[in-house]
Design a protein around this motif. Structure first.
Motif, PDB file in Angstrom:
ATOM      1  N   ALA A  33       6.461 -88.576-117.855  1.00  0.00           N
ATOM      2  CA  ALA A  33       7.342 -89.094-116.794  1.00  0.00           C
ATOM      3  C   ALA A  33       6.582 -89.963-115.806  1.00  0.00           C
ATOM      4  O   ALA A  33       6.874 -91.141-115.625  1.00  0.00           O
ATOM      5  CB  ALA A  33       8.053 -87.947-116.089  1.00  0.00           C
ATOM      6  N   THR A  56       4.589 -93.013-117.503  1.00  0.00           N
ATOM      7  CA  THR A  56       5.329 -94.247-117.741  1.00  0.00           C
ATOM      8  C   THR A  56       5.363 -95.105-116.484  1.00  0.00           C
ATOM      9  O   THR A  56       5.048 -96.294-116.516  1.00  0.00           O
ATOM     10  CB  THR A  56       6.782 -93.914-118.150  1.00  0.00           C
ATOM     11  OG1 THR A  56       6.745 -93.003-119.238  1.00  0.00           O
ATOM     12  CG2 THR A  56       7.528 -95.145-118.548  1.00  0.00           C
ATOM     13  N   ALA A  57       5.740 -94.478-115.374  1.00  0.00           N
ATOM     14  CA  ALA A  57       5.859 -95.228-114.117  1.00  0.00           C
ATOM     15  C   ALA A  57       4.510 -95.839-113.730  1.00  0.00           C
ATOM     16  O   ALA A  57       4.428 -97.017-113.381  1.00  0.00           O
ATOM     17  CB  ALA A  57       6.373 -94.312-113.014  1.00  0.00           C
ATOM     18  N   VAL A  87       7.081 -97.550-122.060  1.00  0.00           N
ATOM     19  CA  VAL A  87       6.042 -98.513-121.687  1.00  0.00           C
ATOM     20  C   VAL A  87       6.176 -99.734-122.586  1.00  0.00           C
ATOM     21  O   VAL A  87       6.070-100.869-122.147  1.00  0.00           O
ATOM     22  CB  VAL A  87       4.636 -97.900-121.803  1.00  0.00           C
ATOM     23  CG1 VAL A  87       3.570 -98.960-121.560  1.00  0.00           C
ATOM     24  CG2 VAL A  87       4.476 -96.775-120.794  1.00  0.00           C
TER      25      VAL A  87
END
Lengths: 420, 304
Positions: free
Chosen positions: A235, A238-239, A268
């Motif tokens: 989670a 990815t960010a 991604v």
């Protein structure tokens, strides 16, 4: 004493001759060992059954240290308090000198510090991976009574450093999840990078549930590193990675096994992950591991796919081998000290089954040493009771992940040794 | 340093938009609406669906407006989402808050808003799943403004900042130059007196929800463009938005704008002083500091 030894040697010889039939000699004594495992959770019961499987094989070989073995099993409910109570009962009431367990590091730790070490009982865990145990041992607080057959996070960090060194990266930034595991990884990998001569430009904690990671990523980017190491979950991974790439960060990435996920790859984008290499520990690819799989299938009519099964088998087998090596009525410390005699790289190789145990008995009775070839490969403990594990390097592909390189146990060990 | 400052301003733009809606609701309806940040998620996800619909129906709109990662269909989707989110806010008020307001006290409203937040968050999670969603899977690369010191900026974020400032200016004109704006402020000052003077209370409350919801939708989409969409984004954003509102002073639209930028900048600059593990504490520290030094916020006024 010498008379006992001779007589035991002759029994061993006799057993060796009858090893094929696996006949058990009747004995008039029983030695209890303890096991504290989370049998009330679905993945915990097979771990306990596998330990019992090892005990059964040893009993078929005539038991250990001249007596049949009885494994007294108690449930921990994955709760430190319950686990400590169970361990205390086993040590104080049943008088065990060897304790198998627990699974979670958080349960094994209080048992070690408040039960087994004060009572001088050897503790052998199948599944605890925290490096806190290594630290405790280095401080000399385990009295050499602690062993585990599960590789620590140290293996993965070492392989991460190996990837960086192989790729020739000169500098690297670390983003890590701000929890016990992530902090542990970040600390280990920073030391390993330093050992292989890769400069760590920044080590930045990523807290989960933050609206954005712009500031953290900018911070990591400021040193303009050649590569990025990620010890994150998908989670926030990815960010953070999207932010990192959009700000012009390098696509040279090294990923911990936690990012081995399709969710991470898809969000991604595979096109940005071409230079990303992941690390993970692997099950060994040795004959002894295959033999365990076959034996397990025969016994349980299922593949040993659950977590910690091979490790649990080896934990029980090694504990019993050490008991055999330590001899009758040995104390927990004697058994723990005898571990080096059954995991000696120069010793006679013995397989992980009834015949192997019989063979080991014979060698040990003759004053020799053996090398246990177990379900997790050739088990070797370091001075802190830790084991290593084979590793794989992987990358993302169209269909998921693919293996780039398998690093056998001996290479992993050699590399970890070269870091020190 | 300059990079952190810049990033802070860009982060501040969507926090401000979120805070404007919250401060209006808090001022006029007199309760702390903890479900406001969920309107951001609602708006962002509504735009995600509309975007997919529009680009399906009119593929020529799905082309990227270079150098932005924004598409024509997404811009259209934002407008639709503003209306939808505004109407949803209204609907939630009708179904829940209005009933509680009539029977319960201020505290009941706060608890009702907590419950609403949980419901909205989980419904979004049920529909869209818990993994992140993106408006565009391509990564919008930043443009290098300066090499030494390294300053990077994303075109999308400049657009977000520009659009946010434009919206704020439009709102400023409405509030200061129209009869409706005066009515709004009158209701905030004293609902009964405003009603006596011919202001339609119900209609004003409706307008507040529509404006708050609409701005929240824009803020949510801008957050989604800058980062990613996840069902729990409301939970992650609620604290910074509340901090922005409290720093600016409850009831002050200008305070909310300034508060948003202050919280954004502080969050980014904090990393220069604090270890990265402690940055989540920044909004809390700001709320504490403001409550201790200036309890009504920078632009807020004490009210009886």
């Amino acid at each position: 004493m010498s008379i006992i030894r001779v007589s035991r040697a002759s029994i061993g010889l006799a057993l060796g001759l009858s090893a094929v039939s696996g006949a058990a000699y009747a004995q008039d004594c029983t030695t209890k060992i303890g096991a504290v495992l989370p049998t009330s959770v679905d993945w915990g019961r097979p771990i306990a059954e596998t330990a019992q499987f090892a005990v059964d094989q040893v009993n078929a070989a005539g038991g250990a240290a001249g007596c049949q073995i009885e494994m007294v099993l108690r449930d921990t409910q994955v709760d430190p308090k319950v686990g400590v109570d169970a361990a205390k009962a086993l040590v104080d009431l049943e008088g065990v000198k060897v304790l198998l367990g627990a699974v979670s590091s958080g349960v094994s730790m209080p048992i070690l510090t408040s039960v087994t070490v004060p009572s001088g009982v050897m503790q052998m865990s199948c599944c605890s991976s925290s490096t806190a145990f290594t630290g405790l041992s280095e401080e000399g607080k385990t009295n050499g009574l602690w062993y585990r057959t599960f590789a620590t996070t140290g293996v993965q960090s070492a392989v991460g450093a190996k990837v960086a060194a192989d790729k020739g990266y000169k500098s690297i930034a670390i983003l890590y999840k701000n929890d016990d595991w992530g902090q542990d990884m970040a600390r280990l990998i920073a030391a390993d990078f330093a050992a292989v001569g890769v400069e760590v430009t920044a080590s930045v904690a990523i807290n989960d549930a933050q609206p954005n990671y712009r500031a953290e990523v900018t911070d990591a980017l400021s040193g303009q590193p050649e590569a990025l190491y990620l010890a994150l979950y998908p989670a926030e991974g990815t960010a953070a990675v999207r932010e990192w790439l959009s700000l012009g960060g390098t696509q040279n990435m090294i990923l911990a096994n936690s990012l081995k996920s399709d969710e991470f790859r898809d969000n991604v984008g595979l096109q940005y992950l071409g230079s990303a290499l992941g690390t993970d520990t692997a099950s060994p690819r040795s004959e002894s591991a295959d033999a365990f799989r076959a034996a397990y299938q025969e016994r349980f009519e299922a593949e040993p796919n659950g977590p910690g099964l091979a490790n649990s088998y080896d934990a029980a087998m090694l504990a019993l081998l050490a008991m055999e090596a330590a001899g009758k009525d040995a104390s927990g410390a004697d058994v723990a000290a005898a571990m080096s005699r059954v995991t000696d790289p120069a010793g006679t190789p013995v397989s992980a089954d009834t015949a192997g145990f019989v063979a080991a008995k014979e060698v040990l009775a003759g004053g020799g040493t053996v090398m246990f070839q177990g379900a997790t490969g050739d088990v070797r403990f370091d001075e802190n009771g830790d084991v290593s594990a084979p590793a794989v390097i992987w990358s993302f592909s169209e269909s998921g992940t693919e293996e780039i390189e398998y690093i056998p146990l001996s290479d992993v060990d050699a590399f970890i040794a070269s870091l020190k | 340093m300059i990079q952190h400052l810049l990033d802070g301003i860009l982060t501040g733009s969507y926090l401000s938009l979120g805070a404007i809606g919250l401060t209006l609701v808090m001022h006029i309806l007199r309760f702390a609406n903890f479900s406001h940040a969920e309107l951001l998620s609602l708006g962002a996800y509504a735009a995600l669906v509309c975007d997919a619909l529009v680009s399906g129906l009119a593929p020529f709109l799905a082309v990227k407006l270079a150098p932005l990662s924004l598409t024509g269909s997404l811009i259209l989707a934002i407008l639709v989402s503003m209306v939808l989110t505004g109407l949803s806010a209204l609907l939630i008020d009708r179904l829940v808050f209005k009933r509680v307001r009539e029977k319960g006290q201020e505290l009941s409203m706060v608890f009702a808003s907590f419950g609403m937040a949980l419901i909205m968050r989980n419904v979004i999670g049920l529909i869209f799943g818990l993994s992140p969603e993106l408006y565009s899977r391509d990564i919008a690369f930043a443009t290098v403004l300066s090499r030494d010191p390294l300053i990077l900026i994303k075109p999308d974020q400049v657009f977000v900042l520009g659009a946010a400032l434009l919206l704020m200016f439009a709102l400023h004109l409405v509030l200061s130059r129209t009869t409706f704006g005066y009515a709004l402020r009158a209701v905030a000052e004293n609902p009964s007196l405003a009603q006596v003077n011919g202001v339609n209370l119900q209609r004003t409350i409706m307008a507040v929800w529509l404006i708050g919801g609409g701005l929240a939708a824009v803020a949510g989409v801008f957050y989604g463009i800058s980062h990613q969409l996840i069902p729990v984004m409301g939970r992650d954003l609620v604290l910074p938005i509340f901090a922005a509102t409290i720093v600016g002073g409850i009831g002050s639209v200008y305070g909310a704008v300034l508060g948003g930028f202050i919280v954004g900048i502080a969050g980014n600059l904090a990393l220069l002083i604090l270890p990265s593990g402690y940055t989540p504490s920044v909004p809390f520290l700001m709320i504490l500091a403001v409550l201790m030094i200036r309890p009504h916020g920078l632009f807020g006024e004490a009210r009886a």
